[in-house]
Every structure is written in C-alpha cells, then in structure tokens.
Write an enzyme that holds these catalytic residues in place. Structure first.
Site, PDB file in Angstrom:
ATOM      1  N   SER A  27      18.483  20.685   2.933  1.00  0.00           N
ATOM      2  CA  SER A  27      17.717  19.544   2.469  1.00  0.00           C
ATOM      3  C   SER A  27      18.858  18.381   2.149  1.00  0.00           C
ATOM      4  CB  SER A  27      17.243  19.885   1.015  1.00  0.00           C
ATOM      5  OG  SER A  27      18.097  20.392  -0.037  1.00  0.00           O
ATOM      6  N   HIS A  31      14.252  20.341   8.669  1.00  0.00           N
ATOM      7  CA  HIS A  31      13.977  20.327   7.125  1.00  0.00           C
ATOM      8  C   HIS A  31      12.512  20.502   7.045  1.00  0.00           C
ATOM      9  CE1 HIS A  31      14.426  18.387   2.774  1.00  0.00           C
ATOM     10  NE2 HIS A  31      14.372  19.851   2.882  1.00  0.00           N
TER      11      HIS A  31
END
Length: 286
Positions: free
Chosen positions: A120, A141
């Site tokens: 992230s 992501h």
C-alpha cells in the site's frame, strides 16, 4: 500480452485471501501460499464460507460457487507458482520480506511471469531493485475487502515495462475492477490522499475537540463517508495504518503534513490493533 489463466497469491491473511477469492470468483485458478498449513487451511475455509454466504444471499448460484471453489488451491510450497502467469504478493508490509519473496519468485517462475506486489505504500522500485528482470515487476494494490472494493492501483516502478502495466490493467478489468495507473511515489494516490483524513482526526481527538464517536459520526453524516476515520483504522488494522503513515512520511523526507500522531503508535504498542484484535478505538469482543 501475457495471457493470464493461473494466479499465485503469496500470503493468506486478509488481503491475500480476499485477492484469491476475487480471482476464483472470476473464473481464474488461484494458488494461495502461506508458510504453514494451518494458516493457509484456515484462510481457505474462510473463503469457502464467504462464497457460501453469497448463495444464501442469492448473489450467486450453487453451481457458480461450486466451480469457484474448485479453482482454489492452497500450498505451503512456493515452487507451485512455477506455471503461474501472474503472482501477487500480499505479505506483511516489510521491505526486507517482500524483497526476499521476489528474489525467490524470480528463481521459480518463468521470466515472462508478471510479479506484482499488493503493497500500500512501499516503493515498487525498491522492492524490485535486486530482480534481474525488474521490468515485469509492478504494484497491484487492492483495497480491503478486495472482492468488494472497486478500485485497484496499478503502480509503475522506474523499471516496469509498459506491457506489464497494460497486462495488469486488462486483468483488473477482467476482475470487474476499476484500474488506476500511477507512478511509484510514496503512498501512491489513495494512501497519500488519506493521510490527512486519519492524522487530523487523531489531532482533533487528542485536543479534546471531539470524541472518537463524534468524529466518526460527523464524517459519516456530513461527509457521506461509509466509515469514519477511527472505524476505518479499526477495520484496516491500526498497525497497518500506522506503518503506511510512517512510510509516506519517510518517503516525503519528513514533510509535516504526513507526520504520524503519537497516539496511533501508543495504540499499536498496547496491542489495540482494531477488529482483528477484538479492540482498537472500539470494542468488538462483546
């Protein structure tokens, strides 16, 4: 372009299991890896239970869920990824762990296999720094819960090839997700935007301007957010959220707008990590 049929998933925690579920729900084979059999078995049981609930809620047929379950394989042997066209790493957010995993994958998989990380906030370029064929490494992501949240960030490291990004964009669309391509920068797009959301809420609480409950309620009612900043931290995991904040702050060389709040660190030190620990800013064990 690489034709993706079989996807390896490294890690069977919340994100890894969610990604594996998403993959099989859309007709692809998923091989889910973790370091011990008990952990990966527990994740597989959880995925199957969530799929069964889709039938109960009449969001999928029994045949669809039966087919999806047959596409899920679990393993404790990373060598089982050798025939995968795509491997998505969803290990803990520690750079040394991720770099080690990618170095292992490079030895196991074909040089055409796309290697993606669900990080992230860590640098894609740094993760792939010691990979010989780093042009096939990119960020991919997902957001929690992966089967539901529509957005996927596709992150291009300094050495990532355009065809790698193109393949991941097409695969995200095949999973019925909305891909957004961005460059490798601290926090990418969403986590960069979200830092003030969490940090200012912590400052407001610490200054005793409003309580946790009041801040969350105001943000939901007036801001139309589905969760307030404290509810969302509990859902994500306060430790994960804190690690992302530290990473973005360091990535921008200490810019004050991303400075972590000490209270979040105290919560982590106390083990008050959110829902997964039955308690964070709220209690979940009753």
């Amino acid at each position: 372009m690489v034709q993706i049929n079989k996807v390896g998933v490294v890690g069977s925690g919340t994100m890894g299991a969610g990604i594996a579920q998403l993959v099989i729900q859309n007709g692809y084979t998923a091989i889910m890896f973790d370091i011990d059999q008990e952990t990966v078995n527990k994740a597989k049981i959880g995925i199957e239970a969530r799929l069964d609930r889709l039938v109960q809620k009449k969001k999928a047929s029994i045949d669809e869920i039966t087919s999806a379950k047959q596409l899920l394989k679990s393993t404790t042997t990373m060598e089982d990824f050798k025939d995968c066209q795509l491997v998505i790493e969803a290990a803990p957010e520690k750079i040394e762990i991720k770099r080690s995993i990618f170095q292992q994958l490079e030895q196991i998989c074909s040089h055409k296999t796309i290697l993606a990380t669900n990080t992230s906030s860590l640098s894609i370029t740094e993760i792939s720094g010691q990979i010989t064929h780093s042009k096939r490494v990119a960020g991919f992501h997902f957001f929690n819960p992966a089967p539901i949240m529509p957005l996927v960030e596709v992150i291009q490291g300094l050495k990532t090839a355009p065809e790698t990004i193109e393949a991941l964009v097409e695969f995200a669309k095949a999973l019925n997700k909305e891909p957004v391509v961005c460059m490798d920068s601290p926090g990418f797009i969403v986590n960069r935007v979200a830092r003030p959301f969490y940090n200012e809420a912590l400052r407001i609480m610490n200054d005793q301007v409003a309580t946790v409950e009041q801040i969350d309620r105001i943000m939901k009612r007036a801001g139309n957010f589905k969760m307030g900043p404290f509810e969302l931290q509990d859902f994500i995991g306060i430790d994960i959220n804190f690690a992302a904040t530290k990473s973005v702050h360091a990535g921008y060389y200490g810019e004050s707008r991303f400075k972590p709040h000490f209270y979040q660190e105290r919560m982590v030190q106390a083990g008050n990590l959110g829902r997964k620990a039955n308690g964070g800013y709220y209690r979940y064990d009753e």
